[in-house]
Design a protein around this motif. Structure first.
Motif, PDB file in Angstrom:
ATOM      1  N   LYS A   1      16.564  28.371  13.341  1.00 11.65           N
ATOM      2  CA  LYS A   1      16.082  26.912  13.741  1.00 11.65           C
ATOM      3  C   LYS A   1      16.839  26.090  12.666  1.00 11.65           C
ATOM      4  O   LYS A   1      16.977  24.736  13.085  1.00 11.65           O
ATOM      5  N   THR A   2      16.774  26.528  11.592  1.00 11.62           N
ATOM      6  CA  THR A   2      17.358  25.391  10.427  1.00 11.62           C
ATOM      7  C   THR A   2      18.390  26.541   9.471  1.00 11.62           C
ATOM      8  O   THR A   2      18.190  27.625   9.876  1.00 11.62           O
TER       9      THR A   2
ATOM     10  N   SER B   1      23.389  23.683  13.252  1.00 14.13           N
ATOM     11  CA  SER B   1      22.679  22.553  13.038  1.00 14.13           C
ATOM     12  C   SER B   1      23.533  21.134  13.100  1.00 14.13           C
ATOM     13  O   SER B   1      23.375  20.303  13.470  1.00 14.13           O
ATOM     14  N   TYR B   2      24.489  21.186  11.915  1.00 14.56           N
ATOM     15  CA  TYR B   2      25.312  20.098  11.702  1.00 14.56           C
ATOM     16  C   TYR B   2      26.166  19.849  12.674  1.00 14.56           C
ATOM     17  O   TYR B   2      26.368  18.700  13.131  1.00 14.56           O
TER      18      TYR B   2
ATOM     19  N   GLU C   1      24.125  18.454  15.756  1.00 17.96           N
ATOM     20  CA  GLU C   1      23.881  16.969  15.413  1.00 17.96           C
ATOM     21  C   GLU C   1      24.965  15.850  15.523  1.00 17.96           C
ATOM     22  O   GLU C   1      25.228  15.068  16.209  1.00 17.96           O
ATOM     23  N   LYS C   2      26.153  16.425  14.928  1.00 15.28           N
ATOM     24  CA  LYS C   2      27.667  15.544  14.959  1.00 15.28           C
ATOM     25  C   LYS C   2      27.935  15.399  16.401  1.00 15.28           C
ATOM     26  O   LYS C   2      28.270  14.564  16.884  1.00 15.28           O
TER      27      LYS C   2
ATOM     28  N   ASP D   1      25.305  13.060  18.310  1.00 15.77           N
ATOM     29  CA  ASP D   1      25.118  11.810  17.640  1.00 15.77           C
ATOM     30  C   ASP D   1      26.329  10.689  17.506  1.00 15.77           C
ATOM     31  O   ASP D   1      26.240   9.931  17.749  1.00 15.77           O
TER      32      ASP D   1
ATOM     33  N   ALA E   1      16.446  23.279  15.490  1.00 12.79           N
ATOM     34  CA  ALA E   1      15.381  22.293  15.330  1.00 12.79           C
ATOM     35  C   ALA E   1      16.031  21.085  15.810  1.00 12.79           C
ATOM     36  O   ALA E   1      15.566  20.185  16.868  1.00 12.79           O
ATOM     37  N   VAL E   2      17.693  20.985  15.565  1.00 13.55           N
ATOM     38  CA  VAL E   2      18.187  19.636  15.877  1.00 13.55           C
ATOM     39  C   VAL E   2      18.636  19.699  17.398  1.00 13.55           C
ATOM     40  O   VAL E   2      18.493  18.451  18.103  1.00 13.55           O
TER      41      VAL E   2
ATOM     42  N   ALA F   1      15.181  18.487  18.949  1.00 11.65           N
ATOM     43  CA  ALA F   1      15.037  16.894  18.880  1.00 11.65           C
ATOM     44  C   ALA F   1      15.618  16.276  19.777  1.00 11.65           C
ATOM     45  O   ALA F   1      15.301  15.433  20.664  1.00 11.65           O
ATOM     46  N   ARG F   2      16.874  16.764  20.389  1.00 10.71           N
ATOM     47  CA  ARG F   2      17.932  16.013  21.054  1.00 10.71           C
ATOM     48  C   ARG F   2      17.656  16.130  22.343  1.00 10.71           C
ATOM     49  O   ARG F   2      17.874  15.448  23.166  1.00 10.71           O
TER      50      ARG F   2
END
Length: 183
Positions: free
Chosen positions: A86-87, A92-93, A96-97, A100, A128-129, A132-133
């Motif tokens: 999950k993290t 995760s990075y 996210e990139k 986003d 988790a990221v 969220a998205r």
């Protein structure tokens, strides 16, 4: 921005130094499909477009290489297994990139699945990221089984400058997956 022609593959290294004990093995499967001349599985691999780094590299070096590869990418394939964390991983990075900063369409490929008809039923695998998205609908994603035909079809169909999934939980229809012999 760089020439965005590549496909970025992301997976959880699971904190393992031995790639055979991590989700790298699924990426290695994709590489073997590409290398097999009797299979029609071709794409531009974003990992071939930037200097190689090792998991033992400094974190900032890894992140810089990730950003260079993402900037050259047209889409991201995220390989999710039951072991995906999950993290706490670079996955995760990367997600996210990809969403986003680089606005990449996501191809979420689930290992050990013959078909995918309900992404929400597989949400226990989402970092988790990604959750969220998906929940805030900033991710444009198609969810597929980790199978050659589905992956290649998605790579050919979705790109940052072309068609993108129309929402965060798209799938190929039951009929399409039946045609492929998945159901």
């Amino acid at each position: 921005m760089a020439n965005r022609t590549g496909t970025y593959f992301a997976f959880d290294g699971l904190g393992q130094a031995d790639p055979t004990k991590s989700d790298f093995r699924y990426y290695a499967t994709v590489q073997s499909w590409t290398a097999n001349k009797s299979m029609e599985f071709n794409f531009v691999n974003s990992h071939d477009k930037a200097a190689a780094v090792r998991d033992t590299s400094k974190l900032e070096t890894l992140k810089t290489s990730i950003r260079v590869r993402l900037a050259a990418s047209n889409r991201m394939v995220i390989i999710l297994s039951p072991a995906t964390r999950k993290t706490g991983s670079l996955l995760s990075y990367e997600i996210e990139k990809a969403v986003d900063r680089y606005d990449l369409p996501l191809i979420v490929a689930y290992t050990g699945r013959d078909y995918v008809l309900s992404p929400l039923s597989l949400s226990s695998r989402w970092p988790a990221v990604l959750t969220a998205r998906i929940n805030n609908e900033t991710a444009k994603a198609i969810h597929i089984p980790f199978r050659q035909t589905a992956i290649l079809k998605a790579i050919k169909s979705y790109s940052v400058n072309g068609q993108q999934p129309s929402g965060p939980q798209r799938i190929y229809t039951r009929e399409v997956q039946e045609k492929w012999g998945y159901l």
